[in-house]
Motif scaffolding. Structure first.
Motif, short mmCIF file in Angstrom:
data_model
loop_
_atom_site.label_atom_id
_atom_site.label_comp_id
_atom_site.label_asym_id
_atom_site.label_seq_id
_atom_site.Cartn_x
_atom_site.Cartn_y
_atom_site.Cartn_z
N ALA A 1 0.60 -1.16 -0.10
CA ALA A 1 -0.05 0.08 0.00
C ALA A 1 0.88 1.15 -0.07
O ALA A 1 0.21 2.18 -0.30
CB ALA A 1 -0.87 0.21 1.38
N GLY A 2 2.25 0.86 0.29
CA GLY A 2 3.14 2.26 0.64
C GLY A 2 2.59 3.17 1.76
O GLY A 2 2.78 4.56 1.83
N HIS A 3 2.06 2.17 2.79
CA HIS A 3 1.72 2.95 4.14
C HIS A 3 2.67 2.51 4.86
O HIS A 3 3.15 1.50 5.05
CB HIS A 3 0.21 2.30 4.45
N ASP A 4 2.77 3.65 5.99
CA ASP A 4 3.97 3.54 7.05
C ASP A 4 3.49 2.45 8.12
O ASP A 4 2.19 2.64 8.59
CB ASP A 4 4.32 4.66 7.70
N MET A 5 4.32 1.83 8.82
CA MET A 5 4.24 1.16 10.23
C MET A 5 5.01 2.05 11.45
O MET A 5 5.84 2.86 11.00
CB MET A 5 4.77 0.06 10.38
N ALA A 6 4.68 1.91 12.40
CA ALA A 6 5.24 2.42 13.43
C ALA A 6 5.24 1.83 14.60
O ALA A 6 4.61 0.66 14.94
CB ALA A 6 4.66 3.96 13.76
N GLU A 7 6.24 1.98 15.55
CA GLU A 7 6.44 1.22 16.86
C GLU A 7 5.33 1.52 17.84
O GLU A 7 4.67 0.90 18.64
CB GLU A 7 7.88 1.58 17.65
N THR A 8 4.82 2.90 17.66
CA THR A 8 3.72 3.26 18.65
C THR A 8 2.69 4.24 18.14
O THR A 8 3.28 5.01 17.18
CB THR A 8 3.99 3.89 20.14
N ASP A 9 1.76 4.55 18.37
CA ASP A 9 0.75 5.51 18.21
C ASP A 9 0.48 6.38 19.07
O ASP A 9 0.65 6.24 20.37
CB ASP A 9 -0.56 4.80 17.90
N PHE A 10 0.64 7.63 18.65
CA PHE A 10 0.94 8.78 19.52
C PHE A 10 -0.46 9.05 20.57
O PHE A 10 -0.34 9.70 21.60
CB PHE A 10 1.05 10.19 18.78
N GLU A 11 -1.58 8.58 19.97
CA GLU A 11 -2.58 8.52 20.89
C GLU A 11 -3.00 7.30 21.54
O GLU A 11 -3.44 7.45 22.48
CB GLU A 11 -3.89 8.86 19.89
N LEU A 12 -2.69 6.03 20.93
CA LEU A 12 -3.47 4.84 21.55
C LEU A 12 -2.31 3.88 22.11
O LEU A 12 -2.55 3.16 22.66
CB LEU A 12 -4.22 4.29 20.58
N GLY A 13 -1.14 4.26 21.56
CA GLY A 13 0.21 3.48 21.95
C GLY A 13 0.06 2.37 20.72
O GLY A 13 1.08 2.41 19.92
N SER A 14 -0.78 1.53 20.73
CA SER A 14 -0.89 0.59 19.60
C SER A 14 -2.19 0.71 19.26
O SER A 14 -3.17 0.71 19.88
CB SER A 14 -0.82 -1.07 20.13
N ASN A 15 -2.50 0.84 17.88
CA ASN A 15 -3.72 1.28 17.30
C ASN A 15 -4.27 0.16 16.38
O ASN A 15 -5.37 0.19 15.85
CB ASN A 15 -3.50 2.48 16.16
N PHE A 16 -3.54 -1.04 16.06
CA PHE A 16 -4.03 -2.23 15.56
C PHE A 16 -3.93 -3.62 16.50
O PHE A 16 -2.56 -3.92 16.55
CB PHE A 16 -3.32 -2.20 14.46
N MET A 17 -4.78 -3.78 17.04
CA MET A 17 -4.70 -5.10 18.13
C MET A 17 -5.20 -6.03 17.45
O MET A 17 -6.49 -6.17 17.11
CB MET A 17 -5.34 -4.70 19.62
N VAL A 18 -4.76 -7.14 17.67
CA VAL A 18 -5.15 -8.51 17.20
C VAL A 18 -4.86 -9.72 18.32
O VAL A 18 -4.02 -9.74 19.14
CB VAL A 18 -4.13 -9.31 15.95
N PHE A 19 -6.16 -10.05 18.56
CA PHE A 19 -6.33 -11.07 19.66
C PHE A 19 -6.45 -12.68 19.26
O PHE A 19 -7.44 -12.75 18.73
CB PHE A 19 -7.45 -10.61 20.60
N PHE A 20 -5.92 -13.69 19.57
CA PHE A 20 -6.09 -14.83 19.22
C PHE A 20 -6.46 -15.42 20.74
O PHE A 20 -5.87 -15.47 21.79
CB PHE A 20 -4.68 -15.65 18.91
N PHE A 21 -7.39 -16.33 20.72
CA PHE A 21 -7.98 -16.96 22.00
C PHE A 21 -8.78 -18.29 21.53
O PHE A 21 -9.07 -18.41 20.37
CB PHE A 21 -8.75 -15.89 22.72
#
Length: 216
Positions: free
Chosen positions: A58-78
């Motif tokens: 996509a040409g889209h950036d990734m980051a270590e942290t989000d300035f607002e949420l810390g992590s903005n994409f959370m994936v849960f396996f359970f």
């Protein structure tokens, strides 16, 4: 354009036209800062690789942290939906978590995705929940991770992949379908708005699809 040559504007519009007839296409408006819960290191590397591959497409950036949420994409396996009720502060991020858990448990669902949007309508956060029942446990990790990330890069229609997976096979390798890869790449073109509720947006995506390099 390889196999995307047969893609029509109507095909693209269908990917973003919801079951209620409304059109909505949104991409991420900020770098993606993912975090994954409930997997071992080997699987974590697979999921991270899927994020990197689709963001590169996509040409889209990734980051270590989000300035607002810390992590903005959370994936849960359970294993059971009830486990979500024990996740600290998750009820602050997901409105009506208790009712949602009850509903998904009653439906015996094995996956669910929640988006959050910023003031402009662009995606600001995504929560992916995967209950590893027998069906999902049989899916190879690479295929599961790639499919989930691809379905979370844009706000697709609720029916977009109900009959056909976004993935395809290239020999022994699982890849994105060429048409889906092309739409993701087109939607992240900076000349296009991050969000649109106008069905004519499909024509603009189609035009960008046609402008992509033949070997892209």
């Amino acid at each position: 354009m390889t196999q995307t040559d047969s893609t029509t504007p109507e095909d693209i519009a269908a990917l973003f036209t919801r079951s209620d007839g409304s059109f909505f296409c949104a991409r991420w408006g900020r770098p993606i800062a993912p975090i994954v819960f409930g997997v071992e290191d080997a699987s974590l590397r697979v999921v991270k690789g899927a994020f990197e591959a689709v963001c590169a497409l996509a040409g889209h950036d990734m980051a270590e942290t989000d300035f607002e949420l810390g992590s903005n994409f959370m994936v849960f396996f359970f294993r059971n939906w009830s486990e979500l009720s024990d996740v600290p502060n998750l009820d602050r991020l997901i409105d009506g978590l208790g009712e949602l858990v009850e509903r998904l448990s009653a439906a015996e669902a094995n996956q669910y995705r929640v988006f959050r949007f910023d003031e402009s309508g662009a995606i600001r956060a995504c929560f992916v929940f995967l209950r590893m029942d027998a069906a999902l446990s049989d899916v190879p990790a690479e295929e599961l991770a790639l499919g989930q990330v691809a379905q979370s890069m844009l706000c697709w229609s609720d029916t977009a992949f109900s009959e056909r997976s976004p993935l395809a096979r290239a020999g022994a390798t699982t890849v994105l379908r060429p048409d889906i890869a092309g739409v993701i790449r087109a939607a992240y073109d900076p000349v296009l708005p991050a969000v649109s509720q106008d069905p004519s947006h499909a024509l603009r995506l189609f035009a960008r699809l046609g402008a992509q390099a033949p070997d892209a």
